[in-house]
Write a protein that holds these residues in place. Structure first.
Motif, short mmCIF file in Angstrom:
data_model
loop_
_atom_site.label_atom_id
_atom_site.label_comp_id
_atom_site.label_asym_id
_atom_site.label_seq_id
_atom_site.Cartn_x
_atom_site.Cartn_y
_atom_site.Cartn_z
N GLU A 62 0.82 -1.21 0.00
CA GLU A 62 0.00 0.00 0.00
C GLU A 62 0.85 1.26 0.00
N LEU A 63 2.14 1.11 0.20
CA LEU A 63 3.03 2.27 0.28
C LEU A 63 3.65 2.63 -1.06
N GLU A 65 2.68 3.87 -3.80
CA GLU A 65 2.32 5.12 -4.46
C GLU A 65 2.59 6.34 -3.58
N THR A 66 3.37 6.13 -2.53
CA THR A 66 3.64 7.22 -1.59
C THR A 66 4.44 8.34 -2.26
N HIS A 67 4.08 9.58 -1.96
CA HIS A 67 4.79 10.73 -2.51
C HIS A 67 6.19 10.81 -1.91
N ASP A 70 6.70 12.10 1.55
CA ASP A 70 6.38 11.19 2.65
C ASP A 70 7.45 10.14 2.84
N VAL A 71 8.10 9.77 1.75
CA VAL A 71 9.20 8.80 1.83
C VAL A 71 10.27 9.31 2.79
N TRP A 74 10.17 8.21 6.37
CA TRP A 74 10.47 6.81 6.72
C TRP A 74 11.92 6.64 7.19
#
Length: 208
Positions: A62-63, A65-67, A70-71, A74
């Motif tokens: 689910e991650l 497509e993360t922008h 936002d990465v 992490w």
């Protein structure tokens, strides 16, 4: 893996490098993921066995497509491994170092070596475009692993037992374009058969 005796300044610099690499790859469209803590190991008897980096979150699919903004979050204060999902933007073929060296020589002979990742356990990863399958000659080899749909691989500078994952050939060599999977597969098949001749085709094609 990271040495617990490293000074805090070294560990901090390592985290910064990991975060910068993850952000850079994400901005180029690579589906990066945070890996589990590098200290994740399992005990077998009196030995400590390294478990290969795995996604830090169970919902890692689910991650994807993360922008990129936002990465960045992490890879903050905690040191993670840097992973990239396979099967959407890129695939990887994992081989032992002997076959890896032979294939790399053939690729260099074309003038356009493919992006290659080396792990401290003696395994090499050849990055390619996404493929629907791999040749039977490769699939039948227990020492060769295809990382395709629903898979992931570690990327530099992920910690690993006795060292870190590193680039043998950086993506910049290709201008961040991945070589066609079928052509890299062909080179690996030739290397597996012991072929040392230069391919009649002068260069390999690439795909964005």
């Amino acid at each position: 893996m990271l040495d617990a005796n490293w000074p805090d300044s070294w560990r901090g610099a390592f985290r910064i490098e990991m975060r910068a690499e993850a952000i850079g790859l994400a901005w180029r469209g690579w589906p990066v993921l945070p890996g589990a803590e590098p200290a994740a190991i399992s005990a077998e008897g009196d030995d400590l066995t390294w478990r290969r980096p795995v996604p830090a979150q169970d919902n890692w699919r689910e991650l994807l497509e993360t922008h990129p903004h936002d990465v960045a979050t992490w890879f903050g204060d905690d040191t993670h491994s840097l992973l990239v999902a396979t099967g959407t933007v890129l695939d990887a073929i994992e081989v032992d170092d002997e076959l890896g060296k032979a294939a790399a020589r053939l690729l260099r002979a074309t003038g356009h070596p493919a992006p290659i990742v080396a792990m401290p356990n003696g395994r090499w990863l050849f990055l390619t475009t996404v493929a629907a399958s791999i040749p039977r000659e490769l699939a039948d080899q227990a020492s060769i692993q295809w990382h395709g749909a629903n898979g992931y691989i570690p990327l530099p500078p992920s910690p690993f037992q006795h060292g870190v994952v590193h680039w043998r050939v950086k993506p910049e060599v290709w201008g961040w374009q991945l070589p066609e999977a079928t052509e890299v597969h062909d080179v690996l098949v030739r290397a597996l058969a012991g072929d040392q001749a230069v391919a009649p085709v002068a260069t390999l094609s690439t795909a964005a």
